[in-house]
Write an enzyme that holds these catalytic residues in place. Sequence first.
Site, mmCIF file in Angstrom:
data_model
loop_
_atom_site.group_PDB
_atom_site.id
_atom_site.type_symbol
_atom_site.label_atom_id
_atom_site.label_comp_id
_atom_site.label_asym_id
_atom_site.label_seq_id
_atom_site.Cartn_x
_atom_site.Cartn_y
_atom_site.Cartn_z
ATOM 1 C CB SER A 141 -0.654 -0.066 1.338
ATOM 2 O OG SER A 141 -1.464 1.225 1.388
ATOM 3 C CE1 TYR A 154 -4.685 -1.938 4.820
ATOM 4 C CE2 TYR A 154 -3.008 -0.174 4.357
ATOM 5 C CZ TYR A 154 -3.612 -1.674 4.044
ATOM 6 O OH TYR A 154 -4.019 -1.835 2.832
#
Length: 295
Positions: A141, A154
């Site tokens: 990401s 995350y």
Amino acid sequence: MGELSGKTAIITGAASGIGYSGVEVFVEAGAKVVAGDLQDEKGKALEERFGADTVRYVHCDVTKRDEFQKLFETAEEAFGGVDILWNNAGHGGTPTGVEDLDEDGFTATVDLLLKSVFVGTKLAVPYMKKRGGGSVINTSSISAITAGYAPITYSVCKKGVAHFSKLAAAELSKYRIRVNAILPGFIATSIFGSSLGLSREQADQMAAMVQQQGGRMQPAGRTGLPKDIADMAAFLGSDRAEFMTGGEFLVDGGMTVGPRHSWDETDAGPLLDALGISAEQAEEMRQAMLAGQGS
């Protein structure tokens, strides 16, 4: 396309979002696909859509090694082996920050987003060695490289995924196994709604809203689509990418090129914000100064 003809791929998180698009793109490119997910109704519909001679759905919680192993066993039994593994399954992780850290949520996030990538890659090695090599693709990401896009747990896991990909690429190069990470930007999927605790149906509806409204956030002028990521994954799985390993590939519509004022001329930027001056006011001041110099 045919670039993946003769190859068998395993895709996790394959019943929706980026993974679902991955199945579509991989099949179009000629691959056989084993699709792993927890959403059995959607997964079975996926298998029915393409036929069991092309796509096999397997219920799989990637945090459970035995279930993950079943993906590889199915790929070998149904299609003769494994050439590509796309570690894509995930969710938004625990939303708490450092001060209010939810330790159980932290552990669950690490197990799903990071440990599963280790386990999946480990399981892939003997199967890919049989084929004389292979391609492991890991979904990271943009939150791996900058703050402000996702919760800290995350983001740290996705940073780990990106760095793991580089280290694993070095270690597994002797087997001609390539390992790369994709760093998606703002992609219209249900992950945003799921992170807010919405139902799957509501999360899917929110994804449609994100697609309509998210284009203003990035230089590309539109929201990223699952297919944007799937196309990159298909390329990395193909022989055209045989010289590419250990890479971190941004697919983010330019979100990380710089702050908004670097690409949006209507944005005032931090200096003008601090002075309380709008971009229009700054332009008026500039024009006035130019006019004064010319008189």
